[in-house]
Design an enzyme around this catalytic site. Structure first.
Site, short mmCIF file in Angstrom:
data_model
loop_
_atom_site.label_atom_id
_atom_site.label_comp_id
_atom_site.label_asym_id
_atom_site.label_seq_id
_atom_site.Cartn_x
_atom_site.Cartn_y
_atom_site.Cartn_z
CE LYS A 13 -0.98 0.18 5.83
NZ LYS A 13 -2.41 -0.20 5.95
NE ARG A 87 -2.50 -0.39 -0.27
CZ ARG A 87 -2.51 0.69 0.53
NH1 ARG A 87 -1.44 1.41 0.69
NH2 ARG A 87 -3.61 1.00 1.16
NE ARG A 121 -8.78 5.78 8.46
CZ ARG A 121 -7.87 5.03 7.86
NH1 ARG A 121 -6.80 4.62 8.51
NH2 ARG A 121 -8.02 4.64 6.62
NE ARG A 150 -7.98 8.00 3.59
CZ ARG A 150 -6.98 7.16 3.78
NH1 ARG A 150 -6.10 7.38 4.75
NH2 ARG A 150 -6.83 6.10 3.04
NE ARG A 161 -8.81 2.05 1.33
CZ ARG A 161 -8.61 2.79 2.42
NH1 ARG A 161 -9.62 3.28 3.09
NH2 ARG A 161 -7.39 3.01 2.85
P1 AMP Z 1 -3.44 4.39 2.10
O1 AMP Z 1 -3.52 5.77 2.65
O2 AMP Z 1 -2.11 3.74 2.30
O3 AMP Z 1 -4.58 3.52 2.55
O4 AMP Z 1 -3.58 4.53 0.50
C1 AMP Z 1 -4.73 5.09 -0.08
C2 AMP Z 1 -4.88 4.60 -1.51
O5 AMP Z 1 -3.73 4.99 -2.29
C3 AMP Z 1 -4.95 3.09 -1.69
O6 AMP Z 1 -6.26 2.58 -1.48
C4 AMP Z 1 -4.51 2.93 -3.15
O7 AMP Z 1 -5.53 3.32 -4.05
C5 AMP Z 1 -3.39 3.98 -3.25
N1 AMP Z 1 -2.09 3.39 -2.86
C6 AMP Z 1 -1.34 3.73 -1.77
N2 AMP Z 1 -0.23 2.99 -1.71
C7 AMP Z 1 -0.26 2.15 -2.79
C8 AMP Z 1 0.59 1.13 -3.26
N3 AMP Z 1 1.73 0.80 -2.61
N4 AMP Z 1 0.23 0.48 -4.40
C9 AMP Z 1 -0.89 0.80 -5.07
N5 AMP Z 1 -1.75 1.75 -4.67
C10 AMP Z 1 -1.46 2.43 -3.53
#
Ligand code: AMP
Length: 207
Positions: A13, A87, A121, A150, A161
């Protein structure tokens, strides 16, 4: 115009967002990046979110909606890509009340491939660019900064996740499909193949 990018963690993404930003001028709204910036700056939100992210769980919908509303106020008139948001079904419904979603792009990648990609990554500790690196002490190709993994890309968190994604986010595929608002792209091949699919979508949408 508002595009939603759907896909499992590690499906690409962020990669597709950067491409849309650089080549078509989209404004990139990544809830994950916004939360990580808060963690780095030790804000109240960051301190609250750090442990939740480290466990691979989702932040509550109301916290996320507050972040999104603030961002949308800044970018009312831009073409936006939502990366990592919505999400949950609840978030998707709440987004519907505040903005029109022109298209949801679902990035499809088999889970086995995701696990392999996420293992290698890395993110630059200085400029935040995401890169794939097999080297132990790799350097950022953009700024030479240190590449780190990360915390939530560590194998035990990634499987959590992916489970959270299957349970809470994957139902959004049907949600947008039922509105005739979903396009699937295949990211199991080369970058050129992926970007050719994205180019076609943007071209079709701007007709
Ligand atoms: P990402 O970088 O999009 O994978 O987001 C990293 C983490 O941030 C996720 O695993 C969640 O803990 C939190 N997070 C990001 N976006 C959301 C969302 N829309 N709803 C809930 N938690 C989120």
């Amino acid at each position: 115009m508002n595009l939603v990018l759907l896909g499992a963690p590690g499906s690409g993404k962020g990669y597709v967002s950067s491409y849309l930003k650089q080549n078509f001028g989209f404004n990139h709204i990544s809830t994950g990046e916004l939360i990580r910036a808060n963690i780095k700056n030790k804000t109240e939100l960051g301190i609250y979110a750090e442990a939740i992210i480290a466990r691979g769980e989702l932040l509550p919908d109301d916290v996320i909606m507050k972040i999104i509303k603030q961002e949308l106020e800044k970018c009312q008139n831009s073409n936006n890509i939502f990366d990592g948001f919505p999400r949950t079904l609840n978030q998707a419904k709440m987004l519907q009340d505040i903005a029109n979603v022109d298209m949801a792009i679902y990035i499809d990648v088999p889970f086995e491939m995701i696990i392999k990609r996420v293992e290698s990554r890395r993110v630059c500790a200085t400029c935040g660019t995401m890169q794939i690196s097999q080297e132990a002490n790799g350097k950022c190709e953009k700024c030479g900064g240190e590449l780190v993994q990360r915390d939530d890309d560590k194998p035990e968190v990634v499987s959590r996740r992916l489970k959270v994604y299957s349970d809470q986010t994957a139902p959004l595929i049907d949600f947008y499909q039922s509105k005739n608002n979903l396009i699937k792209v295949d990211n199991s091949g080369s970058a050129d193949y992926l970007f050719a699919q994205i180019d076609r979508i943007v071209k079709d949408m701007s007709r």
